[in-house]
Scaffold this motif. Structure first.
Motif, PDB file in Angstrom:
ATOM      1  N   PRO A 265      12.809  11.214  22.808  1.00 53.19           N
ATOM      2  CA  PRO A 265      13.073  12.461  23.546  1.00 53.19           C
ATOM      3  C   PRO A 265      12.227  13.625  23.056  1.00 53.19           C
ATOM      4  O   PRO A 265      11.760  14.445  23.853  1.00 53.19           O
ATOM      5  CB  PRO A 265      14.564  12.708  23.293  1.00 53.19           C
ATOM      6  N   LEU A 266      12.007  13.696  21.716  1.00 47.39           N
ATOM      7  CA  LEU A 266      11.162  14.772  21.188  1.00 47.39           C
ATOM      8  C   LEU A 266       9.745  14.649  21.714  1.00 47.39           C
ATOM      9  O   LEU A 266       9.145  15.640  22.164  1.00 47.39           O
ATOM     10  CB  LEU A 266      11.150  14.731  19.659  1.00 47.39           C
ATOM     11  N   LEU A 267       9.182  13.442  21.661  1.00 47.34           N
ATOM     12  CA  LEU A 267       7.820  13.249  22.146  1.00 47.34           C
ATOM     13  C   LEU A 267       7.708  13.588  23.625  1.00 47.34           C
ATOM     14  O   LEU A 267       6.706  14.167  24.072  1.00 47.34           O
ATOM     15  CB  LEU A 267       7.387  11.801  21.901  1.00 47.34           C
ATOM     16  N   LEU A 268       8.746  13.248  24.391  1.00 44.06           N
ATOM     17  CA  LEU A 268       8.721  13.521  25.832  1.00 44.06           C
ATOM     18  C   LEU A 268       8.766  15.018  26.111  1.00 44.06           C
ATOM     19  O   LEU A 268       7.881  15.564  26.786  1.00 44.06           O
ATOM     20  CB  LEU A 268       9.893  12.815  26.521  1.00 44.06           C
ATOM     21  N   TYR A 269       9.799  15.681  25.600  1.00 43.64           N
ATOM     22  CA  TYR A 269      10.002  17.089  25.957  1.00 43.64           C
ATOM     23  C   TYR A 269       8.995  18.020  25.277  1.00 43.64           C
ATOM     24  O   TYR A 269       8.501  18.962  25.902  1.00 43.64           O
ATOM     25  CB  TYR A 269      11.434  17.519  25.619  1.00 43.64           C
ATOM     26  N   ALA A 270       8.682  17.762  24.000  1.00 39.04           N
ATOM     27  CA  ALA A 270       7.681  18.592  23.331  1.00 39.04           C
ATOM     28  C   ALA A 270       6.301  18.355  23.928  1.00 39.04           C
ATOM     29  O   ALA A 270       5.483  19.275  24.023  1.00 39.04           O
ATOM     30  CB  ALA A 270       7.674  18.311  21.826  1.00 39.04           C
ATOM     31  N   GLY A 271       6.037  17.102  24.344  1.00 36.39           N
ATOM     32  CA  GLY A 271       4.772  16.819  25.017  1.00 36.39           C
ATOM     33  C   GLY A 271       4.664  17.550  26.348  1.00 36.39           C
ATOM     34  O   GLY A 271       3.609  18.090  26.695  1.00 36.39           O
ATOM     35  N   MET A 272       5.782  17.571  27.100  1.00 30.31           N
ATOM     36  CA  MET A 272       5.796  18.326  28.363  1.00 30.31           C
ATOM     37  C   MET A 272       5.614  19.811  28.114  1.00 30.31           C
ATOM     38  O   MET A 272       4.898  20.493  28.855  1.00 30.31           O
ATOM     39  CB  MET A 272       7.118  18.065  29.096  1.00 30.31           C
ATOM     40  N   ALA A 273       6.254  20.322  27.048  1.00 29.05           N
ATOM     41  CA  ALA A 273       6.096  21.741  26.710  1.00 29.05           C
ATOM     42  C   ALA A 273       4.641  22.056  26.379  1.00 29.05           C
ATOM     43  O   ALA A 273       4.101  23.089  26.794  1.00 29.05           O
ATOM     44  CB  ALA A 273       7.003  22.100  25.529  1.00 29.05           C
ATOM     45  N   GLY A 274       3.983  21.156  25.628  1.00 32.66           N
ATOM     46  CA  GLY A 274       2.574  21.357  25.315  1.00 32.66           C
ATOM     47  C   GLY A 274       1.694  21.338  26.546  1.00 32.66           C
ATOM     48  O   GLY A 274       0.724  22.102  26.652  1.00 32.66           O
TER      49      GLY A 274
END
Length: 310
Positions: free
Chosen positions: A219-228
């Motif tokens: 979930p971190l990789l998904l949402y932080a990646g989307m934020a980036g």
């Protein structure tokens, strides 16, 4: 002071508005990312994903026009990118700490304080004269932000620590906007953004410890990646491009529309109808943003010297 034509102003406004839309998307994903990891881990994933994406864009831009970089421009961009990276890392860390202590909407309101900082810093460093229409529009939009807040909002949501981190984030973002405006015509925006992000990642490793395997959850990789993707990559490139044609304060003013855009996203994606209070607050914000923009787009009579854009 840089002067632009009405057509350039419209182009700058289009990029700034797109940046505001992407900024709203960033806040939604950013809030989710810090729910799944520590703020420092979320910052690393967000900045790294944005750096990779922006590097790909920079390589494509250079492939189309390889002669646009010179030794002088590379030195200038590297120095400017290093300064912007310091503000980027500090602002990302502050916003992550703030959003872990308050709602995304609360952080969005605090970050809009950047408008005042950008206007003051722009007058000091860029010589941009601030017209009355800007202050009137900012006052109206600020009233809309107050109306937009829920009367049931717990006062603890705006605790001292969260407020300080939120204002610190606004200070960093505003400084990036003004510095970008000052030097944007001497650098390549996409390459500058890539350098800024990679230096930010390097600075992260200089001050933080390596995250363990368990800290980098899916979930971190998904949402932080989307934020980036939405924020430091697309939104920042749009704001860098708008800085070529607009005063820094006008670009910052359009960021006041981010809470309204967030409401529209909630309606479009989640079918959540805005309340009467949200409609009233949103209308005031849009009115406040539109007033100085309308003055900016007014055709001006030719003068002996260049024409000034509000």
């Amino acid at each position: 002071m840089v002067f632009t034509s009405s057509s350039q102003a419209r182009r700058g406004l289009a990029f700034a508005l797109l940046g505001a839309v992407l900024g709203a998307c960033f806040l939604v994903a950013w809030k989710e990312s810090v729910r799944h990891a520590s703020p420092s881990a979320a910052v690393l994933v967000m900045l790294s994903s944005a750096a990779v994406l922006n590097s790909a864009s920079a390589l494509l831009a250079l492939a189309r026009n390889p002669g646009q970089l010179t030794a002088v421009s590379i030195r200038e961009m590297t120095l400017l990118a290093a300064i912007l990276a310091l503000f980027t890392l500090a602002g990302s860390w502050a916003s992550a700490e703030a959003v872990s202590r308050m709602s995304g909407a609360g952080l969005a309101v605090l970050q809009r304080c950047e408008v005042i900082w950008v206007a003051l810093l722009g007058a000091l460093l860029l010589g941009e004269q601030v017209r009355a229409s800007f202050w009137v529009g900012t006052l109206i939009a600020g009233g809309g932000l107050v109306v937009l807040q829920s009367p049931e909002l717990d006062a603890r949501a705006f605790g001292p620590a969260g407020v300080l981190f939120g204002l610190g984030s606004a200070f960093c973002v505003g400084s990036i906007t003004v510095l970008s405006r000052r030097y944007i015509r001497r650098v390549q925006p996409v390459v500058l953004n890539a350098l800024r992000l990679w230096i930010s990642v390097g600075l992260w490793f200089a001050v933080e410890r390596l995250p363990g395997p368990g800290m980098l959850s899916a979930p971190l990789l998904l949402y932080a990646g989307m934020a980036g993707f939405f924020g430091p990559f697309l939104a920042r490139v749009c704001l860098l491009l708008s800085a070529r044609d607009l005063p820094a304060r006008t670009t910052a003013l359009l960021s006041l529309a981010i809470p309204v855009i967030t409401l529209l996203l909630d309606f479009a994606l989640l079918a959540e109808l805005p309340s009467t209070r949200e409609l009233e607050g949103g209308s005031l914000i849009l009115l406040g943003v539109a007033l100085p923009i309308a003055v900016t787009l007014q055709p001006t009579k030719p003068r002996a010297e260049t024409q000034r854009v509000s």
